[in-house]
Every structure is written in C-alpha cells, then in structure tokens.
Design a protein around this motif. Structure first.
Motif, PDB file in Angstrom:
ATOM      1  N   HIS A 280       0.830  -1.209   0.000  1.00 60.54           N
ATOM      2  CA  HIS A 280       0.000   0.000   0.000  1.00 60.54           C
ATOM      3  C   HIS A 280       0.868   1.265   0.000  1.00 60.54           C
ATOM      4  O   HIS A 280       2.080   1.197   0.212  1.00 60.54           O
ATOM      5  N   ASP A 282       0.477   5.190   1.966  1.00 58.54           N
ATOM      6  CA  ASP A 282      -0.316   5.881   2.966  1.00 58.54           C
ATOM      7  C   ASP A 282      -0.683   7.242   2.386  1.00 58.54           C
ATOM      8  O   ASP A 282       0.059   8.217   2.491  1.00 58.54           O
ATOM      9  N   HIS A 333       4.864   0.272  -0.103  1.00 59.89           N
ATOM     10  CA  HIS A 333       5.589  -0.570   0.846  1.00 59.89           C
ATOM     11  C   HIS A 333       4.694  -1.672   1.378  1.00 59.89           C
ATOM     12  O   HIS A 333       3.475  -1.612   1.254  1.00 59.89           O
ATOM     13  N   TYR A 358       2.904   8.733  11.520  1.00 65.49           N
ATOM     14  CA  TYR A 358       2.640   9.314  10.193  1.00 65.49           C
ATOM     15  C   TYR A 358       2.589  10.841  10.250  1.00 65.49           C
ATOM     16  O   TYR A 358       2.053  11.390  11.212  1.00 65.49           O
TER      17      TYR A 358
END
Ligand SMILES: O=C(O)CCC(=O)C(=O)O
Ligand SMILES: [Fe+2]
Length: 708
Positions: A280, A282, A333, A358
């Motif tokens: 995926h 982010d 990643h 994040y």
C-alpha cells in the motif's frame, strides 16, 4: 574550493529485477552524519524530467514485487537489506556530484543510536503493550463468558482500544483523518469520558510520548527535516506527544502474531493488519515529511524476522528489535510476519509490534476542518445548514445554565479542547487553541465593514494572526514589539515551495505536484481570513462550496430539501432551471471510491490516485448510530440524477460567477483590501485595554504570551 564529488561504486547485485534502479555505494557522503558513519550510504539516480517521470512510472509497474518467503529468498533476489546506520539517497540527474543536493529517502537507526536508557524504556513499553506472555493468544481478545472480561490477544488490545474499520489489528491513537468530511481530529481512541484516566489512556499517553520523542530525535540525522518546524509553526499545526515533535500527527500500533514458515504470509488478512499488512501507500501522508516505523517485536531468537519492503528501490529491513526506520509512506511498501522456521514450534506469545508515526498532510498544512471544541447544536432541523457561527445561550455561561445543555455533553466527536490533554502537552494544547482562537477572532472581525475596521485598528485587516505567533519573542513586553516591514510568513512559504518541488522530484510515483496552502509568489496575494483565497478566485465558487456545510446535521433530508429549494428559487423552479444552474457552476462531483485493486502479485491495495482516501483510519464507518443514514443522504445529494447529469459531471470544472452576489455571502466581503500589514499591531495591543472591542484580542494575545 569546490567540494569533491562523492565516490560512487556500483553494487554487484546479480539476479536483481532489471526494472529496479541501479544502486551505488556512496563513500563518505557529506549528508550521512558522522555519528552513523559505520552504516553505509547508498544512492541511486532519478530523472526528474517529465519524460523521466513517465519512464519511471512505466518501469515501476513492471517491477515484480514478491515479498513472500524467507529472508534467504530476498537475498537471492538481490534485494538490498538496509542495516542500522544505513541511509539511502536519491540524486536527480544533473545535481551536484558533491552530494549536497541529494535527498534522503530512507534512514535506518538501530538501538545503537538511542542509548541504554531509551532502549530500556522502549522494551518496558513493549512489555506493557504486549503484556504477560502467558496471557497472550494468537487471536484478538474475546469476552470470557465466565468472567465477562476480555481475555487473550495482547494487553493493549484488552484495554478495549478500538481498531481500524477493516477489522485488522491496527490501532490509531493520534490524530486521524475522516476524509468524507474533510475533517482531521483526535482519534476515537482519544476520548475523555471524565473521571480518572483509564488503563488505555495511561498506556496510550506513555506510548505517544515515547514514540514521538524517539522519532523526533532521529529526525536530526535527516538533512533539512527541520524546515518543517517553522512551516508547521506558521500553519499552526498542532503538536501531539513529546514537545520535540514537529512532524508526526498520527500514531498507529500494528499488532500481529508470528506465523509458521509453512504458511503463506498472512499479514494483509483481516484478522492480521488488514490494509496495513498489504502492499500500500499511505495516501494521507505529507509529501514533504517522513513516516517513522518503530519495531519492538517480541519473538524467540530462532525465529525468522518479519520485514518491511519498499518496492521502488528494491530494499527491505528486517524487523529485529529495535528498528527505527524513516521513509515516505507515499512510496509503495509492505510488511511481512515474523515466522517460526520449519521444525521450530510456533508459540502463542510470539508477537510482532510495529508503531508507525505518520505525518498527515492535512494537519501539516492545517487544511480541511479541525474540531476545536464542542459547540451548541442547531435548535431545529432547518438551521442545520447554517452558514454562520452560532452563539446560543450555551456559550454565554450563565450561572444557572451549566447543565446538560453544555456543548461538551452532546459532542461525541473527539476534539482539541475536550480531549486534547490525552494527546498533547499543556503547552501544545494551549498553543494550538490560543492560536486557533486568534484565527477565529480574525475571521469574525474581518467581516466588519472595512471603513469601520479602519476606526477599530483591528488586526483582522491583515491576514491570519499566525505571523504573530511565529514572530512574537516569548516574554517580550507587548508594547515593545518589533515593527515588521514584511509578512514573515512569506519567507517560510518560499522555503516550503522549494521543499515541495524537491520532494516531488524524489517521489517519482506521485501523480501530481502537491499544492501550496498559499503561493507566496502569486501576483496580488489578496487573502481572506486564514489566508486561503487567491485574488483570481474572488466571486467564483466551486459548486461544492455551495453545498451543505459538512456537519452531521447538514446531511439531513430537510437540509437537502432546503438547499434544493434555494437553488431553484435562484434559477427558476423547474428541473431545467436546476440543470441550467448546475451548468453555470463547476460540475465536478465527489468521485466515488473505487475500493481496492489487485495486481498480479495478489495483494496490492493501492490508493494512489485518491490521496484523500489513504491508509489513515477513516472513522466515518463507525460513527454513532444513525450517521450511516445521514451519510447516504449526503452522498445522494451530490450524486447525478440522470445519465445526462452524469455526463456533465465528467466535464472539467468551470469557474464562473455564481448567481448574484446578493444570494450568497460573497467571499469578496470577507476579504479586506490589503493594507501595510503589521505596522499597527504593537499599538493595537497597547490600546486594547482601553477599548472593549479589542478586549478579546488582548485576551487571546495574553494567552499567546504563555504559548510558545
Ligand atoms: O507493520 C508494517 O509492516 C508496516 C505497516 C505500514 O506500513 C502501515 O501501517 O502503514
Ligand atoms: Fe504504511
């Protein structure tokens, strides 16, 4: 004297996928800090031209991304294993061979960088989160019918912490983004219910504080990371966790049991990490910042280590404890599980524990909507779409009225005032709230007639008051403030503009250049409250700016009907009239979510062309009862009624003047003609005590003095 070129030696990686970049070892790279010189600096070249990006995208799709199998298998495929102290740079073709323009893509810090004491704290935290090994089970906790208590799983999960909507074992305890509402807020796990702190809150606070401290400490090894400090102060991005944090907004705990080598890796399964365990990106991440992964797993020594792979560079790290990896979540990643090798027993207590910090783009930019505090509810259905700041009796604080009408009693949305203490230091919470109140005050006073503002010497004549917070040296008397000739934000914005360009160049899979909150080089930067509106957009509106304010109440049927009827009154009451009205405003509609896509590798979950729907936990799915109904309404309102309408929706948005200005609160009215910005401010605050009008500003400014 010009610096010498960094000596590059091509790595010998036989059998490596030819679509992966050629990797070099960089000797004595000037941006690889001395302290970690025992690690290795690697480098590869990127072509940042338009044609180069196209080529990179084409190449990227051809990479065979197979993260399955043992670590041995990865080495055979000549993927590069990054080790503690390693740093990987990218260099644009044509950039200075001396290396000073190189960009840090990944940095891996191991336990060596944090000293014994931090290590002990991290390991204590690991034990606290995972709990007694004898009480751990591979499955999530379940309710024991006998005692009615949660048993199994891990200690952190037994506190009742709520997982992501996808059923996976990922838990967000920082700020989260609710993309449909354009809202970012403390996560649903950050909710103060009164009384003593719960076990969950105690654990979370410790985790948040330590993780953000460790992550922030590592940032000093990353070139130019500190640019984000000034930028985020300027945007008034809130700081969660440790006071040294200036990059991380969201914290996710990924909990997953080890698997056995005989089994295929299950990390992306629903009862494992769900979306976070699959390949995926982010999508909510800020492109000018870094994510930080802290790995503090607890598995027997003879186990095979799980990994984190990054597709684009063909690199991975093995997740022994303790790993601190900096990377961009906008690079694709995927992780893998720890595993018991053939012939080794799989024990229930063996757990992988990853903490991901994040940087959220919406928070860094202070864009979208943040729930500052609970506020009065609308008193009737029809006021649901109210486009004004409602001051009901609830906010007047009459002595007899501190009852159930009090806004915090009905607000289920986590917000900065009610719940911020679970996330932020007193200083960060005060900073954020005081500055936001100043902005709010600017918004209100900037709507006063311009002539009158002249009499009042309001700071709202200028842009947002954030500059004050950037520039005001703490502890200096208010009447002795420097007179500013220029808006100090301009320079910060210019630096950030260069940063965006550089980061975009090095994130070769990003589809679009990220935008600025405001462009410091735009001609005639007339700005409204909050500094968002460029002059060219005055009096023109996107259609969605006309739609309901995105509050829960505004999605009711009544609000929908009320708005339809307003549109029809404006443009005649028949369907044709409505369509005509639609045709004169930009017709872009919310694109429907396309859901997950699967590629040849079987588990690709990609969201990259929909940056607003990335991996941050989306909380809309589990809001309080009835919200789903309203949600449907909201989407229904903005959905095409017929194929003809649908065809219109495909068209590019057109900017146009909308109806008559009398029908709308014109943005122009909210924008005050520019004047020399800061000259009057020191005087203003001196005068404030004499003038009740200015009392609020003074009050807010005094708050500022306590704020940093
Ligand atoms: O735990 C992992 O393997 C990494 C997960 C990840 O990238 C994420 O949670 O966004
Ligand atoms: Fe991720």
């Amino acid at each position: 004297m010009a610096r010498a070129a960094v000596k590059l030696t091509e790595l010998n990686l036989p059998g490596r996928d030819p679509h992966l970049p050629t990797l070099y070892k960089a000797q004595s790279h000037p941006l690889h800090p001395l302290k970690i010189r025992y690690g290795t600096a690697y480098l590869y070249f990127i072509d940042a031209s338009t044609e180069g990006r196209r080529q990179a995208a084409e190449n990227f799709d051809k990479i065979i991304f197979d993260k399955s199998g043992s670590n041995e298998k990865q080495r055979e495929a000549s993927l590069l294993q990054l080790k503690p102290g390693d740093m990987l740079f990218t260099r644009r073709i044509g950039d200075d061979p001396a290396g000073l323009q190189d960009h840090c893509k990944y940095l891996f810090l191991g336990r060596e960088f944090y000293g014994e004491e931090k290590m002990r704290e991290m390991l204590a935290l690991q034990q606290e989160l995972l709990g007694d090994p004898n009480q751990r089970t591979q499955e999530k906790p379940h309710i024991d019918p006998g005692s009615g208590r949660l048993v199994g799983g891990t200690a952190f999960e037994r506190t009742g912490v709520q997982g992501a909507g996808d059923g996976g074992r990922t838990y967000n305890i920082g700020l989260t983004v609710q993309s449909q509402k354009g809202l970012w807020a403390p996560s649903k796990n950050v909710k103060y219910m009164g009384g003593e702190p719960t076990d969950q809150q105690i654990m979370q606070q410790r985790l948040l504080n330590l993780a953000t401290e460790v992550g922030s400490r590592g940032l000093k090894y990353i070139p130019r990371a500190e640019e984000m400090k000034a930028y985020r102060t300027m945007t008034n991005a809130p700081i969660i966790g440790h006071p040294s944090n200036y990059m991380f907004d969201s914290l996710q705990v990924n909990v997953s049991p080890a698997t056995s080598e005989a089994e295929l890796d299950k990390l992306g399964a629903n009862n494992m990490l769900g979306r976070s365990g699959a390949t995926h990106i982010d999508g909510h991440d800020d492109p000018t910042s870094y994510s930080c992964m802290l790995s503090i797993s607890d598995v027997p020594e003879e186990y095979g280590l799980g990994r984190l792979h990054i597709k684009e560079a063909g690199v991975y790290v093995e997740l022994n404890s303790f790993v601190v990896l900096f990377f961009s979540g906008l690079d694709q990643h995927a992780g893998t599980s720890h595993y018991a090798p053939h012939g080794v027993e799989l024990v229930e207590s063996a757990y992988r524990l990853n903490i991901i910090l994040y940087p959220a783009s919406m928070v860094a930019r202070n864009d979208g909507v943040a729930p500052l505090a609970a506020f009065p509810l609308p008193t009737s259905e029809t006021s649901a779409a109210r486009p004004y700041l409602p001051l009901g009796r609830e906010i007047r604080n009459y002595p007899e009225d501190r009852s159930s009408r009090s806004p915090p009693n009905h607000c289920t949305q986590s917000n900065f005032a009610t719940d911020g203490h679970l996330l932020m230091t007193p200083q960060s919470q005060l900073n954020y709230i005081a500055r936001s109140l100043l902005q709010l005050s600017t918004l209100v006073t900037s709507q006063i007639h311009p002539d009158r503002q002249d009499n009042m010497l309001l700071p709202s004549k200028d842009r947002s008051p954030i500059a004050l917070t950037v520039y005001h040296p703490a502890g200096r008397p208010l009447d002795n403030q420097p007179i500013l000739e220029a808006d100090p934000r301009d320079e910060i914005l210019r630096i950030h503009k260069r940063r965006i360009q550089r980061c975009f160049d090095h994130l070769t899979q990003l589809k679009e250049m990220p935008s600025m909150i405001v462009d410091p080089d735009a001609t005639s930067p007339v700005q409204g409250p909050g500094g968002r509106s460029a002059a060219k957009n005055l009096n023109s509106y996107k259609k969605n700016q006309l739609l309901a304010v995105e509050s829960v109440g505004s999605r009711s049927q009544t609000a929908k009907a009320a708005q339809r009827s307003t549109l029809q009154t404006i443009k005649g009451s028949d369907r044709k009239g409505k369509r005509k009205a639609d045709a004169e405003v930009p017709a872009r509609r919310t694109r429907r979510r396309t859901g997950s896509e699967t590629d040849g590798n079987g588990d690709l979950v990609e969201d990259e062309d929909d940056l607003l729907d990335g991996t941050f936990e989306d909380e809309d799915a589990d809001l309080e009862m009835g919200d789903e109904e309203r949600q449907k309404d909201f989407h229904g309102y903005d959905e095409p009624d017929s194929e003809e309408d649908a065809a219109e929706d495909e068209a590019e948005p057109r900017w146009t003047r909308l109806y008559s200005e009398a029908n709308l609160v014109s943005e122009a009215e909210a924008i005050v003609p520019s004047m020399p910005p800061f000259q009057k401010w020191p005087k203003l605050f001196r005068d404030a005590s004499l003038d009740p009008w200015l009392l609020f500003h003074k009050y807010a400014f005094v708050l500022q003095r306590f704020a940093g």
